[in-house]
Design a protein around this motif. Structure first.
Motif, mmCIF file in Angstrom:
data_model
loop_
_atom_site.group_PDB
_atom_site.id
_atom_site.type_symbol
_atom_site.label_atom_id
_atom_site.label_comp_id
_atom_site.label_asym_id
_atom_site.label_seq_id
_atom_site.Cartn_x
_atom_site.Cartn_y
_atom_site.Cartn_z
ATOM 1 N N GLU A 18 6.547 -40.958 -40.082
ATOM 2 C CA GLU A 18 6.830 -40.845 -40.624
ATOM 3 C C GLU A 18 6.442 -41.633 -41.884
ATOM 4 O OE1 GLU A 18 11.491 -40.304 -43.352
ATOM 5 O OE2 GLU A 18 11.101 -39.862 -41.677
ATOM 6 N N THR A 21 2.711 -40.972 -42.053
ATOM 7 C CA THR A 21 2.332 -39.231 -44.016
ATOM 8 C C THR A 21 2.583 -39.455 -44.986
ATOM 9 O OG1 THR A 21 4.341 -38.854 -42.634
ATOM 10 C CG2 THR A 21 2.464 -38.000 -41.502
ATOM 11 N N LYS A 22 3.904 -40.666 -45.083
ATOM 12 C CA LYS A 22 4.059 -40.972 -46.770
ATOM 13 C C LYS A 22 2.646 -42.070 -47.525
ATOM 14 C CE LYS A 22 8.613 -40.098 -46.382
ATOM 15 N NZ LYS A 22 10.049 -40.206 -46.597
ATOM 16 N N TYR A 26 -2.860 -41.379 -46.895
ATOM 17 C CA TYR A 26 -3.167 -40.454 -46.326
ATOM 18 C C TYR A 26 -2.706 -38.680 -47.463
ATOM 19 C CZ TYR A 26 -1.427 -36.429 -42.927
ATOM 20 O OH TYR A 26 -1.585 -35.630 -42.185
ATOM 21 N N GLN A 27 -1.522 -39.063 -48.032
ATOM 22 C CA GLN A 27 -1.226 -38.046 -49.021
ATOM 23 C C GLN A 27 -2.292 -38.144 -49.678
ATOM 24 O OE1 GLN A 27 1.217 -36.360 -49.312
ATOM 25 N NE2 GLN A 27 2.155 -37.727 -46.818
#
Length: 117
Positions: A18, A21-22, A26-27
């Protein structure tokens, strides 16, 4: 008792995923990747490189000269580098790979150190 430990480990792994991905890089990677995939020229160039790479593998297996194909790939890569979105994508991929490598290295170090005790 074992199941509880497994659940704790899985929970921590999910937390790590998590966090990853935050991660801002990556975003950004997801957005840039999407934009890049919408660019037909870039995607055609990438597809052509992959075709040449497959041909190179076959030629190497046959012990034939691959210089021409390598030159074609290099030419396409130079063209790709002229696209700011591709350069940003490459930069982000490198950064993320470094992050993943660091995480992998930390896990390996932990387990090696633990085994040595």
């Amino acid at each position: 008792m074992e199941k509880l430990v497994d659940d704790k480990i899985l929970s921590k792994i999910e937390e790590l995923l998590e966090l990853l991905t935050k991660n801002q890089d990556y975003q950004k990677y997801l957005l840039v990747s999407k934009k890049m995939k919408e660019n037909k020229e870039i995607m055609d160039s990438i597809k052509k490189i992959k075709q040449y790479q497959k041909q190179i593998v076959m030629l190497e297996y046959q012990k034939k000269d691959i210089t021409t194909l390598e030159n074609k790939i290099n030419s396409i890569l130079k063209k790709l580098d002229s696209y700011p979105i591709y350069k940003e994508y490459s930069y982000l991929v490198d950064d993320l790979n470094s992050l993943f490598y660091m995480i992998k290295t930390l896990f390996e170090k932990f387990f090696v150190d633990t085994l040595e005790k």
